[in-house]
Every structure is written in structure tokens, then in C-alpha cells.
Enzyme design. Sequence first.
Site, PDB file in Angstrom:
ATOM      1  N   CYS A  81      -0.566   5.776  19.291  1.00 43.03           N
ATOM      2  CA  CYS A  81      -0.408   5.109  17.994  1.00 43.03           C
ATOM      3  C   CYS A  81      -1.786   4.767  17.437  1.00 43.03           C
ATOM      4  O   CYS A  81      -2.771   4.721  18.169  1.00 43.03           O
ATOM      5  CB  CYS A  81       0.410   3.831  18.151  1.00 43.03           C
ATOM      6  SG  CYS A  81       2.123   4.182  18.598  1.00 43.03           S
ATOM      7  N   CYS A 157       6.800   2.994  26.850  1.00 46.04           N
ATOM      8  CA  CYS A 157       6.241   3.203  25.515  1.00 46.04           C
ATOM      9  C   CYS A 157       7.244   2.694  24.487  1.00 46.04           C
ATOM     10  O   CYS A 157       8.409   3.104  24.489  1.00 46.04           O
ATOM     11  CB  CYS A 157       5.963   4.692  25.305  1.00 46.04           C
ATOM     12  SG  CYS A 157       5.596   5.090  23.591  1.00 46.04           S
ATOM     13  N   ASN A 302      18.412  22.658  10.594  1.00 47.38           N
ATOM     14  CA  ASN A 302      18.538  21.223  10.287  1.00 47.38           C
ATOM     15  C   ASN A 302      18.956  20.965   8.834  1.00 47.38           C
ATOM     16  O   ASN A 302      19.759  20.071   8.574  1.00 47.38           O
ATOM     17  CB  ASN A 302      17.190  20.555  10.592  1.00 47.38           C
ATOM     18  CG  ASN A 302      17.203  19.055  10.448  1.00 47.38           C
ATOM     19  OD1 ASN A 302      18.116  18.388  10.928  1.00 47.38           O
ATOM     20  ND2 ASN A 302      16.185  18.522   9.792  1.00 47.38           N
ATOM     21  N   GLU A 318      12.856  31.788   9.255  1.00 44.84           N
ATOM     22  CA  GLU A 318      12.080  31.070  10.277  1.00 44.84           C
ATOM     23  C   GLU A 318      11.400  32.111  11.170  1.00 44.84           C
ATOM     24  O   GLU A 318      11.956  33.183  11.411  1.00 44.84           O
ATOM     25  CB  GLU A 318      13.094  30.200  11.045  1.00 44.84           C
ATOM     26  CG  GLU A 318      12.807  29.841  12.447  1.00 44.84           C
ATOM     27  CD  GLU A 318      11.656  28.858  12.604  1.00 44.84           C
ATOM     28  OE1 GLU A 318      11.608  27.854  11.889  1.00 44.84           O
ATOM     29  OE2 GLU A 318      10.809  29.135  13.468  1.00 44.84           O
ATOM     30  N   ASP A 346       8.006  36.137   9.863  1.00 45.72           N
ATOM     31  CA  ASP A 346       6.757  35.385   9.757  1.00 45.72           C
ATOM     32  C   ASP A 346       6.485  35.166   8.272  1.00 45.72           C
ATOM     33  O   ASP A 346       6.056  36.085   7.569  1.00 45.72           O
ATOM     34  CB  ASP A 346       5.618  36.174  10.421  1.00 45.72           C
ATOM     35  CG  ASP A 346       4.265  35.532  10.168  1.00 45.72           C
ATOM     36  OD1 ASP A 346       4.222  34.420   9.605  1.00 45.72           O
ATOM     37  OD2 ASP A 346       3.246  36.152  10.542  1.00 45.72           O
ATOM     38  N   ASP A 386       9.956  23.538   4.361  1.00 45.35           N
ATOM     39  CA  ASP A 386       9.590  22.528   5.371  1.00 45.35           C
ATOM     40  C   ASP A 386       8.618  23.166   6.356  1.00 45.35           C
ATOM     41  O   ASP A 386       8.948  23.390   7.523  1.00 45.35           O
ATOM     42  CB  ASP A 386      10.865  22.039   6.082  1.00 45.35           C
ATOM     43  CG  ASP A 386      10.572  20.934   7.100  1.00 45.35           C
ATOM     44  OD1 ASP A 386       9.465  20.371   7.068  1.00 45.35           O
ATOM     45  OD2 ASP A 386      11.465  20.650   7.923  1.00 45.35           O
ATOM     46  N   CYS A 413       4.576  17.640   6.412  1.00 47.78           N
ATOM     47  CA  CYS A 413       3.997  16.734   7.406  1.00 47.78           C
ATOM     48  C   CYS A 413       2.490  16.639   7.230  1.00 47.78           C
ATOM     49  O   CYS A 413       1.798  16.146   8.115  1.00 47.78           O
ATOM     50  CB  CYS A 413       4.348  17.207   8.818  1.00 47.78           C
ATOM     51  SG  CYS A 413       3.905  18.918   9.127  1.00 47.78           S
TER      52      CYS A 413
HETATM   53  C1  LIG Z   1       8.266  21.329  10.355  1.00 50.75           C
HETATM   54  S1  LIG Z   1       9.212  22.507  11.243  1.00 50.75           S
HETATM   55  C2  LIG Z   1      10.719  22.409  10.314  1.00 50.75           C
HETATM   56  C3  LIG Z   1      11.941  22.945  10.992  1.00 50.75           C
HETATM   57  C4  LIG Z   1      13.275  22.576  10.349  1.00 50.75           C
HETATM   58  N1  LIG Z   1      13.230  22.657   8.917  1.00 50.75           N
HETATM   59  C5  LIG Z   1      13.731  21.200  10.782  1.00 50.75           C
HETATM   60  O1  LIG Z   1      13.860  20.315   9.928  1.00 50.75           O
HETATM   61  O2  LIG Z   1      14.000  21.008  11.982  1.00 50.75           O
HETATM   62  C6  LIG Z   1       8.466  23.987  10.776  1.00 50.75           C
HETATM   63  C7  LIG Z   1       9.129  25.254  11.240  1.00 50.75           C
HETATM   64  O3  LIG Z   1       8.349  26.355  10.778  1.00 50.75           O
HETATM   65  C8  LIG Z   1       8.387  27.366  11.741  1.00 50.75           C
HETATM   66  N2  LIG Z   1       7.230  28.236  11.513  1.00 50.75           N
HETATM   67  C9  LIG Z   1       5.963  28.060  11.922  1.00 50.75           C
HETATM   68  N3  LIG Z   1       5.185  29.071  11.492  1.00 50.75           N
HETATM   69  C10 LIG Z   1       5.988  29.896  10.778  1.00 50.75           C
HETATM   70  C11 LIG Z   1       5.771  31.117  10.090  1.00 50.75           C
HETATM   71  N4  LIG Z   1       4.568  31.672  10.050  1.00 50.75           N
HETATM   72  N5  LIG Z   1       6.817  31.696   9.473  1.00 50.75           N
HETATM   73  C12 LIG Z   1       8.038  31.127   9.511  1.00 50.75           C
HETATM   74  N6  LIG Z   1       8.324  29.974  10.167  1.00 50.75           N
HETATM   75  C13 LIG Z   1       7.296  29.371  10.791  1.00 50.75           C
HETATM   76  C14 LIG Z   1       8.393  26.643  13.060  1.00 50.75           C
HETATM   77  O4  LIG Z   1       8.914  27.471  14.087  1.00 50.75           O
HETATM   78  C15 LIG Z   1       9.264  25.425  12.738  1.00 50.75           C
HETATM   79  O5  LIG Z   1      10.599  25.683  13.051  1.00 50.75           O
END
Ligand SMILES: C[S@@+](CC[C@H](N)C(=O)[O-])C[C@H]1O[C@@H](n2cnc3c(N)ncnc32)[C@H](O)[C@@H]1O
Length: 458
Positions: A81, A157, A302, A318, A346, A386, A413
Site C-alpha cells: 500500500c 494483510c 466479465n 481477447e 492480439d 478495458d 487502469c
Molecule cells: C484489464 S484486463 C480486462 C479483462 C476483462 N475485461 C475483465 O473485466 O475481467 C485486460 C485484458 O486484456 C487482455 N490483453 C492483454 N493484451 C492484449 C492484446 N494485445 N490483445 C488483446 N487482449 C489483450 C488481457 O489478457 C486481459 O484479459
Amino acid sequence: MPKQPTEIELEIATLSDQGLGGGTHNERPVWVRNALPGETVNARILKRRGGNRFADGQPLAQTHPDRVASPCQYFPRCGGCATHHLAPEAQLAHKQQQLQTQLELQGVEPQSWRSPTALLRLGYRRKARMGVRVVGDSVLVGFRESFSNRVARIEGCLTLTPELSRLITPLKTTIGQMSDPRTVPQIELAQGDDMCAVIVRHLQPLSAQEEALWREFQQRFEAAVLMQSKGYDTLKHIAEHQSQMPLLHYQIPEYGVTVGFYPHHFTQVNAPMNRELIRTAMAYLGDVRDRVVIDMFCGIGNFTLPLARAGALAVGIEASAEAVAMAEQNAQTNAVHGTCAFFDEDLYGEGGAMGMAEESIPRDSGSGIDGRFLHFGRAPDALILDPPRSGAGPNLEGWVRQPSLSQLVYVSCNPVTFAEDAKRLEACGFSLTQVGVYDMFPGTAHVETVGHFVRNTA
Ligand SMILES: C[S@@+](CC[C@H](N)C(=O)[O-])C[C@H]1O[C@@H](n2cnc3c(N)ncnc32)[C@H](O)[C@@H]1O
């Protein structure tokens, strides 16, 4: 004799995005944990890197009006933290300020701000990766200390859920009973609504006694134990008889959805805040019935599953084929597989780029992103984005060029990439109608943002 750390008296002028108090000494920046603007602190330099100094701080006299006593005895040494010394409302204001600064830097002015959203302050964290270190006779399991690679000496924790926190001491004991505790460098914790799981990374094959030790841990503490010898593809559930990987679940009650996941999958760490993110995204999208919505970076579904449950034709995309397989399984078990589809791609690569150069995507649903967007035979109305910290990536302009797209919900994020992408979206003819921060990780420097973008009408 180890060198004594230098102690200096320092005036703190700023609070950094990492939650560190910033001052200057001999024209060099000094970053102090447990220090707030306006305070004079006794700073003990712990680390030097580049031109920067990093220090522990003790306020000397006047303290900041928003200073509070940390609820955690391990703060600020434990690096899990960063802002436990700041009142929760002030933490939220600081997070919103960071987002505001980044948007201003990009020249983006939101039409409105949503009040920061905060729920649980402690006991929220359902996922964590922790280091393991052996120091003398002791085994340590914890987050890294701030400004150091050392593992913090903790017994529990407060940010973890109580169900996960209670595992820390038994984990230390069990690792300590292995023939060489140094062969376990890391553990991961994950929790669903139904059970907890522990992933134990180990560098040497386990003996029969060690397997028995972990089986006993599993039984006694009712937490599934998975051993990991190399990558995640080597995960092995420790069970009497060869058994399947334990499947965890979380509920999204508003949409009557149950999401299954394996302990190493990406899941949002804070369950109530995750439901808030979903509620917010769905409220921005409005009535999704019979509309095509694309969920980019969808993970295990999600957002896609609630979308489909609410009547949308939902497409999740994804990079992880394993997450996509889980999402498909989730669509089946929630009986929404007829109205949602998942694809692994990708999204940063060429495969994630729109194939067309023109104003609209082709009519036929071919392969690539163009085809995914047209999976239900119609061009999409809305996007959810996301992405990871690196942001939407190089293909964003191509995705939003499709004229049928009227709105976009962006869950982020990282305020830096969010603001950069917001500028790109404005250049593509979208306006940021509302934005707000969500306290996904209270007490830490993490800033979660949701923004709603709407296409400008001519
Ligand atoms: C912040 S997480 C969000 C996942 C989901 N929306 C959730 O709320 O649980 C980001 C997601 O992007 C995927 N990711 C990372 N790099 C990526 C890429 N180059 N192309 C597609 N997806 C990707 C990760 O595997 C992960 O599942």
C-alpha cells in the site's frame, strides 16, 4: 559495518502519483514514504537511483490536515500500500486529481465529472502475488517492501479479504516444513465466492512428503492448492487422485450471471467494485436489447456476459486463447451462448487492425477484426474497452472509424494512457461526456477510471 542511512530534514512540497511525498535536497529530488505536502519530515534515505533519493519519513511538527493513522501496522514499510496515511476522501481526491492532470496535459475536457466511487476500504483484495524469502530460520511471505526487493515481514494483510489473509501464516509454516524452503520463490492467492486457491511456484520437483504436506494444507485450510513448476501450463492441482483444476466462481447478481475462472486467470480484484464498474458501463450503454456491442479485451467475459444477459448481441475479443475458452464455457453455463461470441486476437497486432481503408467495414463477415465486428451480421452500435496499462493500442482509430458506432465505454487502469486515448478518440469525432475514478485498490496508488465517449453529431 553497514553504512548508516543519511538523515536529512526535508520540507515536503508535493504528493506523487505513487503516493510519495516529494521534496528537494541539494537540488536533488527526494521521495519520501509516509509524508504529505506541507509537512517537515525527518527523512532517512533508503535508496538512491539515478538522480533521485528514496526515503522513509517521520513528520516533525505540523502535520497535513488529511493525515490519519494508518490502519495497518506494516505500513509504510510493506510496499503493498502507499497512501494509508491519507484520509480516504483525500486519497480519492488525489486519484481524481491525477486523472484531471493527465486529461489537461492532453487538452481533453470532459463534459462532466462523476463523483469518485469508493466502497470497501479494507478487506477487498481477492487476488495477490506475494514473494517468499527465507531469512535465517524464518520464512517470509508477503508483498515487497517499498524501495527494496526484500519481502515484508507480515502475519496478515488488511487489504486482502480475511479469507486470504488468514492463509499467510499457515503458508509460512508449510513452506518452512519443506526440505528446502528456498525452492519456493513466490505464491499467488485467488478467491472466488465459493473458495480460495493458492498457487505455489516451486523450483524443484516435490517429494512424496512435500506433496502430503500441501495436501494437508489444502484440507485443513479449505483452499485449493496448485503447484506450478514452470509456466502456468504446468499448474497441477494437488489432489489425492489426479483431479481437474479447481474452478472458482464469482456472481454478478444484478445480471444473474455466474462467472467461472481458474486461479491464474485475470479477474478484477475487488468484487463489489467490479460490480460497480459493470453497473456503470451498462448504465452508460442504456437499453442494449438487440444491439451489437463489442467487448474489447474481454478476459473471461466479465462485461460480455452481463451484456448478453441484458439482451445485447455481444462479441468479446481477447488475446488469451485460454481466457476465450473460459468465456465460451461461461456463456454456455449461463445459457447466453446464442447471443454472445468470443474470439482470440492480439488487439495490438496486425490481426487487431481493421482491414478497410474506407469509411465503413465491408459487408461480408470475413476474418480479422472486420469479421468479428460483423459476427451477428450487423455493424456494432457500441464498444467497451478495458485494456491493460498500455492502453487501447495502435488499432483504436480503425475500430472507431465504423460509423455505426455511436458510443464507447472505456474502463482504464492507467490515467496516462486513458488521457492519451481520449485525445485520439476526440480526434476521431467522439466527446468524453463523463468520466470518474473508481477506488478499485484503496490505500494504493492504483487509479481506475471509467469514461463514456459519444460520437459527435454533425
Ligand atoms: C484489464 S484486463 C480486462 C479483462 C476483462 N475485461 C475483465 O473485466 O475481467 C485486460 C485484458 O486484456 C487482455 N490483453 C492483454 N493484451 C492484449 C492484446 N494485445 N490483445 C488483446 N487482449 C489483450 C488481457 O489478457 C486481459 O484479459
